[in-house]
Design an enzyme around this catalytic site. Structure first.
Site, PDB file in Angstrom:
ATOM      1  N   LYS A 174       0.846  -1.196   0.000  1.00  0.00           N
ATOM      2  CA  LYS A 174       0.000   0.000   0.000  1.00  0.00           C
ATOM      3  C   LYS A 174       0.882   1.247   0.000  1.00  0.00           C
ATOM      4  O   LYS A 174       1.697   1.444   0.898  1.00  0.00           O
ATOM      5  CB  LYS A 174      -0.910  -0.020   1.227  1.00  0.00           C
ATOM      6  CG  LYS A 174      -1.793  -1.260   1.303  1.00  0.00           C
ATOM      7  CD  LYS A 174      -2.591  -1.336   2.578  1.00  0.00           C
ATOM      8  CE  LYS A 174      -1.719  -1.445   3.813  1.00  0.00           C
ATOM      9  NZ  LYS A 174      -2.472  -1.730   5.041  1.00  0.00           N
ATOM     10  N   THR A 206      -7.584   9.379   8.569  1.00  0.00           N
ATOM     11  CA  THR A 206      -7.066   8.146   7.968  1.00  0.00           C
ATOM     12  C   THR A 206      -6.930   7.017   8.984  1.00  0.00           C
ATOM     13  O   THR A 206      -6.365   5.968   8.668  1.00  0.00           O
ATOM     14  CB  THR A 206      -5.689   8.407   7.340  1.00  0.00           C
ATOM     15  OG1 THR A 206      -4.805   8.926   8.353  1.00  0.00           O
ATOM     16  CG2 THR A 206      -5.784   9.424   6.209  1.00  0.00           C
ATOM     17  N   GLY A 208      -7.470   3.820  10.796  1.00  0.00           N
ATOM     18  CA  GLY A 208      -8.173   2.575  10.507  1.00  0.00           C
ATOM     19  C   GLY A 208      -8.239   2.207   9.038  1.00  0.00           C
ATOM     20  O   GLY A 208      -8.928   1.239   8.681  1.00  0.00           O
ATOM     21  N   THR A 209      -7.511   2.913   8.180  1.00  0.00           N
ATOM     22  CA  THR A 209      -7.568   2.586   6.748  1.00  0.00           C
ATOM     23  C   THR A 209      -7.033   1.182   6.471  1.00  0.00           C
ATOM     24  O   THR A 209      -7.616   0.436   5.673  1.00  0.00           O
ATOM     25  CB  THR A 209      -6.779   3.617   5.917  1.00  0.00           C
ATOM     26  OG1 THR A 209      -5.476   3.789   6.490  1.00  0.00           O
ATOM     27  CG2 THR A 209      -7.494   4.951   5.884  1.00  0.00           C
ATOM     28  N   GLY A 210      -5.933   0.818   7.122  1.00  0.00           N
ATOM     29  CA  GLY A 210      -5.349  -0.508   6.889  1.00  0.00           C
ATOM     30  C   GLY A 210      -6.235  -1.627   7.392  1.00  0.00           C
ATOM     31  O   GLY A 210      -6.411  -2.659   6.713  1.00  0.00           O
ATOM     32  N   CYS A 211      -6.801  -1.444   8.574  1.00  0.00           N
ATOM     33  CA  CYS A 211      -7.715  -2.446   9.139  1.00  0.00           C
ATOM     34  C   CYS A 211      -8.919  -2.640   8.222  1.00  0.00           C
ATOM     35  O   CYS A 211      -9.337  -3.762   7.926  1.00  0.00           O
ATOM     36  CB  CYS A 211      -8.207  -2.005  10.517  1.00  0.00           C
ATOM     37  SG  CYS A 211      -6.922  -1.628  11.723  1.00  0.00           S
TER      38      CYS A 211
END
Length: 264
Positions: A174, A206, A208-211
């Site tokens: 990412k 932003t 929590g974007t990865g979760c």
């Protein structure tokens, strides 16, 4: 269509923006049934992670076993593990599964900069990566996992290829941490590379974007989507949730999962 059962193995975020809380919102919004095994409890908000308490490994395993023995599972999402001991225990248990897709978000550092895994956790991650259908590191995590400096899309691709060769698995790198007006994500799988590009959304919300991305991918895989299709759906969902952010908090705020309807 049957409802996909998604087991989420991750930590709790008291601020509600990331972790288990973001995972449950994502899976639910995308039409899945969310089940959980909590690995850690955090005291955090949009500004900082103030405290972390890991759950004993045996309790993490009891949660996993309780879900698997009765409800069953169609896909697994792994997030924050908190310790090398928990990572090894989870790997031992998931190695017993067959034909269940696993999405591993190798959470090491929070958006605020706080460390979310103890020393030795990085090494323990390699076994989980090898067990996973896809691993979804951001640039700082990919740099930690490979030991390579990453400042460009080309360097990100080189690192993702290296990790994919080492683990014999798919890597979704990412690129949100890289500079530029365009965000590039790269899926390295079976020696090939698939590329997604999108205009950068200028926002501080932003958290929590990865979760969210990893849980959305897991939900797609639980619906029997192919990996590239699941990634495409997940990226659209994350972008919609970012645009719908409610503006809560004084730091990196949460996204608007409730407003990000399933892409058609």
């Amino acid at each position: 269509m049957s409802v996909p059962r998604i087991l989420i193995i991750a930590g709790s975020d008291s601020g509600g923006g990331a972790g288990i809380q973001a995972d449950i919102k994502t899976v639910t919004m995308l039409g899945g049934f969310a089940m959980t095994a909590i690995t850690a409890i955090t005291a955090q908000n949009t500004l900082a992670v103030e405290a972390v308490m890991t759950v004993p490994p045996e309790m993490v395993l009891k949660q996993i076993d309780a879900v698997l023995s009765d409800l069953g599972v169609d896909a697994v999402k792994i997030g924050m593990l908190g310790s090398a001991e928990i990572a090894q225990a989870v790997a031992d248990r998931l190695a017993q599964l067959s034909d269940v897709p696993i999405v591993f978000d190798p959470v090491m550092v929070a958006t605020s900069g706080a460390a979310l895994v103890d020393e030795g956790g990085g090494g323990a991650f390699e076994r989980l990566i090898a067990l996973s259908t896809v691993v979804t590191p951001n640039v700082p995590e990919l740099a930690l996992l490979t030991g390579l400096a990453i400042a460009t899309d080309a360097e990100m691709e080189m690192a993702a290829r290296w990790l994919s060769r080492r683990t014999q698995g798919a890597v979704l790198a990412k690129g949100g941490h890289l500079r530029g007006d365009t965000v590039v994500d790269l899926l390295v799988a079976d020696g090939g590379v698939q590329r997604w590009e999108g205009e950068r959304i200028e926002t501080r919300d932003t958290h929590g974007t990865g979760c969210t991305l990893a849980s959305a991918i897991a939900t797609g895989l639980g619906k029997n989507m192919l990996l590239p299709e699941a990634v495409t759906q997940a990226r659209r969902f994350v972008r919609a949730a970012m645009l719908a952010a409610p503006g809560f908090g004084s730091g990196h705020g949460p996204m608007g999962h409730w407003a990000a309807l399933e892409p058609k």
